[in-house]
Scaffold this motif. Structure first.
Motif, PDB file in Angstrom:
ATOM      1  N   ASP B  35      50.316 -64.154  11.625  1.00 28.16           N
ATOM      2  CA  ASP B  35      51.121 -62.936  11.778  1.00 28.16           C
ATOM      3  C   ASP B  35      50.266 -61.682  11.625  1.00 28.16           C
ATOM      4  OD1 ASP B  35      53.456 -64.303  12.225  1.00 28.16           O
ATOM      5  OD2 ASP B  35      54.071 -64.320  10.120  1.00 28.16           O
ATOM      6  N   ILE B  36      49.392 -61.694  10.624  1.00 31.47           N
ATOM      7  CA  ILE B  36      48.541 -60.523  10.388  1.00 31.47           C
ATOM      8  C   ILE B  36      47.574 -60.329  11.552  1.00 31.47           C
ATOM      9  CG2 ILE B  36      46.698 -59.592   8.910  1.00 31.47           C
ATOM     10  CD1 ILE B  36      48.193 -60.719   6.498  1.00 31.47           C
ATOM     11  N   ASP B  37      47.008 -61.430  12.038  1.00 37.41           N
ATOM     12  CA  ASP B  37      46.086 -61.326  13.171  1.00 37.41           C
ATOM     13  C   ASP B  37      46.776 -60.752  14.402  1.00 37.41           C
ATOM     14  OD1 ASP B  37      44.044 -62.278  11.662  1.00 37.41           O
ATOM     15  OD2 ASP B  37      44.027 -64.311  12.502  1.00 37.41           O
ATOM     16  N   ARG B  38      48.008 -61.196  14.640  1.00 35.32           N
ATOM     17  CA  ARG B  38      48.756 -60.679  15.798  1.00 35.32           C
ATOM     18  C   ARG B  38      49.033 -59.185  15.633  1.00 35.32           C
ATOM     19  NH1 ARG B  38      53.653 -64.233  15.405  1.00 35.32           N
ATOM     20  NH2 ARG B  38      54.664 -62.996  17.033  1.00 35.32           N
ATOM     21  N   THR B  39      49.417 -58.795  14.397  1.00 33.09           N
ATOM     22  CA  THR B  39      49.685 -57.378  14.134  1.00 33.09           C
ATOM     23  C   THR B  39      48.425 -56.545  14.373  1.00 33.09           C
ATOM     24  OG1 THR B  39      51.152 -58.147  12.387  1.00 33.09           O
ATOM     25  CG2 THR B  39      50.684 -55.797  12.449  1.00 33.09           C
ATOM     26  N   LEU B  40      47.302 -57.032  13.837  1.00 36.20           N
ATOM     27  CA  LEU B  40      46.058 -56.280  13.977  1.00 36.20           C
ATOM     28  C   LEU B  40      45.625 -56.180  15.431  1.00 36.20           C
ATOM     29  CD1 LEU B  40      43.967 -57.529  10.902  1.00 36.20           C
ATOM     30  CD2 LEU B  40      45.001 -55.279  11.231  1.00 36.20           C
ATOM     31  N   SER B  41      45.850 -57.253  16.213  1.00 34.59           N
ATOM     32  CA  SER B  41      45.399 -57.181  17.604  1.00 34.59           C
ATOM     33  C   SER B  41      46.248 -56.191  18.401  1.00 34.59           C
ATOM     34  CB  SER B  41      45.357 -58.566  18.255  1.00 34.59           C
ATOM     35  OG  SER B  41      46.651 -59.050  18.422  1.00 34.59           O
ATOM     36  N   VAL B  42      47.531 -56.054  18.052  1.00 31.69           N
ATOM     37  CA  VAL B  42      48.343 -55.019  18.697  1.00 31.69           C
ATOM     38  C   VAL B  42      47.825 -53.630  18.298  1.00 31.69           C
ATOM     39  CG1 VAL B  42      50.630 -53.947  18.833  1.00 31.69           C
ATOM     40  CG2 VAL B  42      50.425 -56.437  18.854  1.00 31.69           C
ATOM     41  N   MET B  43      47.535 -53.458  16.996  1.00 27.40           N
ATOM     42  CA  MET B  43      47.068 -52.156  16.516  1.00 27.40           C
ATOM     43  C   MET B  43      45.722 -51.778  17.116  1.00 27.40           C
ATOM     44  SD  MET B  43      48.062 -52.088  12.513  1.00 27.40           S
ATOM     45  CE  MET B  43      49.756 -52.121  11.951  1.00 27.40           C
ATOM     46  N   ARG B  44      44.915 -52.790  17.408  1.00 27.55           N
ATOM     47  CA  ARG B  44      43.565 -52.505  17.942  1.00 27.55           C
ATOM     48  C   ARG B  44      43.540 -52.486  19.462  1.00 27.55           C
ATOM     49  NH1 ARG B  44      40.698 -56.919  13.992  1.00 27.55           N
ATOM     50  NH2 ARG B  44      40.757 -55.698  12.069  1.00 27.55           N
ATOM     51  N   ASP B  45      44.658 -52.837  20.097  1.00 29.03           N
ATOM     52  CA  ASP B  45      44.731 -52.890  21.553  1.00 29.03           C
ATOM     53  C   ASP B  45      44.358 -51.529  22.163  1.00 29.03           C
ATOM     54  OD1 ASP B  45      45.363 -53.122  24.195  1.00 29.03           O
ATOM     55  OD2 ASP B  45      47.282 -54.136  23.868  1.00 29.03           O
ATOM     56  N   PRO B  46      43.273 -51.491  22.957  1.00 30.80           N
ATOM     57  CA  PRO B  46      42.833 -50.204  23.524  1.00 30.80           C
ATOM     58  C   PRO B  46      43.919 -49.527  24.370  1.00 30.80           C
ATOM     59  CG  PRO B  46      41.224 -51.936  23.970  1.00 30.80           C
ATOM     60  CD  PRO B  46      42.425 -52.616  23.391  1.00 30.80           C
ATOM     61  N   ALA B  47      44.813 -50.330  24.944  1.00 32.37           N
ATOM     62  CA  ALA B  47      45.869 -49.751  25.781  1.00 32.37           C
ATOM     63  C   ALA B  47      46.990 -49.123  24.957  1.00 32.37           C
ATOM     64  CB  ALA B  47      46.443 -50.835  26.690  1.00 32.37           C
ATOM     65  N   LEU B  48      46.959 -49.323  23.641  1.00 33.20           N
ATOM     66  CA  LEU B  48      48.060 -48.831  22.806  1.00 33.20           C
ATOM     67  C   LEU B  48      47.598 -47.805  21.770  1.00 33.20           C
ATOM     68  CD1 LEU B  48      49.883 -52.229  22.121  1.00 33.20           C
ATOM     69  CD2 LEU B  48      50.705 -50.384  23.580  1.00 33.20           C
ATOM     70  N   GLN B  49      46.532 -47.084  22.068  1.00 35.06           N
ATOM     71  CA  GLN B  49      46.013 -46.119  21.097  1.00 35.06           C
ATOM     72  C   GLN B  49      46.633 -44.736  21.291  1.00 35.06           C
ATOM     73  OE1 GLN B  49      44.114 -47.222  18.504  1.00 35.06           O
ATOM     74  NE2 GLN B  49      44.586 -49.156  19.503  1.00 35.06           N
ATOM     75  N   GLY B  50      46.475 -43.920  20.292  1.00 32.31           N
ATOM     76  CA  GLY B  50      46.901 -42.518  20.398  1.00 32.31           C
ATOM     77  C   GLY B  50      48.347 -42.297  20.026  1.00 32.31           C
ATOM     78  N   PRO B  51      48.665 -41.057  19.653  1.00 33.42           N
ATOM     79  CA  PRO B  51      50.025 -40.735  19.190  1.00 33.42           C
ATOM     80  C   PRO B  51      51.095 -40.908  20.268  1.00 33.42           C
ATOM     81  CG  PRO B  51      48.585 -38.771  19.154  1.00 33.42           C
ATOM     82  CD  PRO B  51      47.749 -39.916  19.614  1.00 33.42           C
ATOM     83  N   GLU B  52      50.713 -40.734  21.543  1.00 32.97           N
ATOM     84  CA  GLU B  52      51.734 -40.838  22.600  1.00 32.97           C
ATOM     85  C   GLU B  52      52.159 -42.290  22.810  1.00 32.97           C
ATOM     86  OE1 GLU B  52      48.632 -39.847  23.069  1.00 32.97           O
ATOM     87  OE2 GLU B  52      47.742 -41.172  24.562  1.00 32.97           O
ATOM     88  N   LYS B  53      51.337 -43.225  22.326  1.00 32.82           N
ATOM     89  CA  LYS B  53      51.686 -44.643  22.459  1.00 32.82           C
ATOM     90  C   LYS B  53      52.346 -45.172  21.179  1.00 32.82           C
ATOM     91  CE  LYS B  53      49.712 -45.714  26.484  1.00 32.82           C
ATOM     92  NZ  LYS B  53      50.230 -46.479  27.582  1.00 32.82           N
ATOM     93  N   GLU B  54      52.552 -44.280  20.211  1.00 27.92           N
ATOM     94  CA  GLU B  54      53.010 -44.727  18.893  1.00 27.92           C
ATOM     95  C   GLU B  54      54.303 -45.524  18.973  1.00 27.92           C
ATOM     96  OE1 GLU B  54      53.080 -41.713  15.770  1.00 27.92           O
ATOM     97  OE2 GLU B  54      54.513 -42.941  14.663  1.00 27.92           O
ATOM     98  N   GLU B  55      55.236 -45.020  19.767  1.00 23.82           N
ATOM     99  CA  GLU B  55      56.545 -45.668  19.830  1.00 23.82           C
ATOM    100  C   GLU B  55      56.444 -47.091  20.390  1.00 23.82           C
ATOM    101  OE1 GLU B  55      60.756 -44.511  21.745  1.00 23.82           O
ATOM    102  OE2 GLU B  55      59.524 -42.823  21.110  1.00 23.82           O
ATOM    103  N   GLU B  56      55.715 -47.210  21.488  1.00 25.09           N
ATOM    104  CA  GLU B  56      55.535 -48.513  22.132  1.00 25.09           C
ATOM    105  C   GLU B  56      54.815 -49.481  21.185  1.00 25.09           C
ATOM    106  OE1 GLU B  56      53.302 -48.255  25.780  1.00 25.09           O
ATOM    107  OE2 GLU B  56      53.285 -50.428  26.017  1.00 25.09           O
TER     108      GLU B  56
END
Lengths: 254, 200
Positions: B35-56
């Protein structure tokens, strides 16, 4: 500085001894239950048993006033200073400063590990100090952790006193210093003797300045934590009191 | 002398058979680690960075976190003895409210430390409950011990408490909730929580 803290230490040592004598009986609980943090709810308790936290807080009105003072101090002085500072100094450098201060206070952790007969922890601290002072360039880096997986052993005199059976005594919120209790205040004063900064040939004001700088640097790396606590707790004072006591208990039990 | 050697060999073999079992991390640790690994990989996903992607980003993380944590258990334990007096509807509303409060605060903190390294340092089990111990090595030069307390429910290990630096989150909330209910009422507590969540 040293002579100054010597007096404070002796006075506090007497207080803690009196407290220790007074606390051999069951933990104090106020009549109206207001100082009782957490309920004995056995179905909710992990058998580790650290869930039922009773904090003896007869100074609550004073403590709340000091909490208010520290809150204002944070928002009007410490935080702006830390923000200005972090604007000028990049994060890696500030992490280096944090590590440098941590490295020079090795005597505090080393001596207290020995006082608790934690020989392995003391050896670990010594090894970290030697590696980080040399390979880690005067402690600015932490190769002991990053390359050799040797981790910091967080020990202080408050914990040592706790290991030898001293109870926390009454809860105190100090201006500038924050949450503490009688035992940890004595510990704090005693540990001043193990902090090499206090032995520098400088004036009291200059030494205070170094400690203040350390504090601003620390704050710059932790901005947001206190805000989060305030935002997510119903009563930040109660949260901090409860969390402080739990934290210290777990440290002593380690 | 010879007799002793005869005993050693079977014992050694026995130890070898037992060793892989003993050295294997517990089941709860494995579930939590995934579970932690999955969470971290979402957080580190280059496509999901920045404040404008926060919601997604937060939406994706919450999908994992809702499986990882048993928020009903979290709420029940935080309310302690006051849980029993609540109706089903009240309980459900409370769980939703408290989940929002917790998520709102801890997602941002966790995101800040997305590049930290997580070490799994041990697992202690007591009856149906298990405590998985971790040490988080932050990029800011600190080490934060975080222990997760899990219970197996409907065949899945889920966390009901997080102990950060020795501080049990549920315990701190229980203290505050108890205080609020004792001094005013359950309704006042809900009102406070709603206000906290609304402020964001």
């Amino acid at each position: 500085m040293i002579r100054y803290s010597m007096h404070a230490f002796l006075i506090l040592a007497v207080i803690v001894l009196l407290q220790a004598c007074a606390h051999t009986g069951p933990s104090p609980v106020t009549q109206d239950g207001q100082a009782v943090d957490g309920q004995a709810d056995d179905e909710a308790a992990f058998p580790d048993g650290d869930e039922t936290i009773t904090v003896y807080d007869p100074l609550e009105p004073f403590n709340r006033a000091m909490f208010y003072f520290n809150d204002k101090l944070y928002f009007y002085a410490l935080k702006p200073a830390a923000q200005g500072y972090s604007y000028v100094v990049p994060e890696p450098a500030r992490v280096g400063v944090r590590r440098f201060f941590s490295n020079i206070t090795t005597p505090v952790r080393f001596v207290n590990a020995l006082l608790q007969f934690k020989v392995h922890a003391a050896g670990t601290e010594l090894a970290r100090f030697l590696i980080n002072s040399w390979v880690g360039v005067a402690g600015l880096m932490d190769p002991a952790r990053d390359r050799w997986q040797i981790y910091k052993q967080d020990e202080d005199l408050g914990q040592t006193l706790g290991v030898f059976g001293a109870g926390p005594g009454i809860y105190i919120t100090w201006p500038f210093l924050g949450p503490s209790n009688i035992r940890d205040t004595v510990g704090f004063a005693g540990d001043l003797f193990l902090d090499p900064v206090n032995y520098l040939d400088l004036t009291y004001l200059e030494i205070t300045g170094i400690h203040a700088y350390d504090r601003v640097n620390e704050t710059s790396l932790d901005i947001g934590i206190y805000e989060e606590i305030k935002r997510t707790s119903l009563d930040p004072y109660t949260f901090v009191r409860n969390a402080y006591e739990q934290h210290r208990r777990s440290k002593i039990g380690e | 002398m010879m007799k002793k050697y005869n005993m050693v060999l079977p014992l050694l073999l026995l130890a070898l058979f037992l060793l892989p079992r003993a050295a294997r991390a517990g089941e709860a640790t494995e579930v939590l680690r995934a579970d932690i690994d999955r969470t971290l990989s979402v957080m580190r996903d280059p496509a999901l960075q920045g404040p404008e992607k926060e919601e997604e980003r937060n939406e994706k993380i919450m999908a994992i976190v809702e499986q990882m944590f048993d928020f009903e258990e979290v709420s029940r334990r935080s309310l302690g003895r006051y849980w029993r007096a609540r109706s089903k509807a009240e309980r459900d509303a409370f769980v939703r409210l408290f989940t929002r409060l917790l998520a709102g605060s801890y997602l941002n903190r966790a995101y800040e430390h997305r590049n930290a390294k997580v070490l799994y340092t041990g697992e202690v089990s007591r009856g149906r409950k298990v405590e998985v111990r971790t040490k988080v090595l932050t990029a800011k030069g600190t080490e934060v011990p975080i222990n997760y307390r899990l219970m197996k429910k409907n065949g899945r290990w889920r966390a009901y408490d997080m102990v950060i630096e020795g501080v049990s989150l549920m315990s701190t909330y229980r203290t505050q909730f108890n205080q609020k209910i004792q001094r005013s009422s359950y309704e006042a507590l809900v009102e406070d929580l709603e206000q906290k969540v609304g402020k964001k």
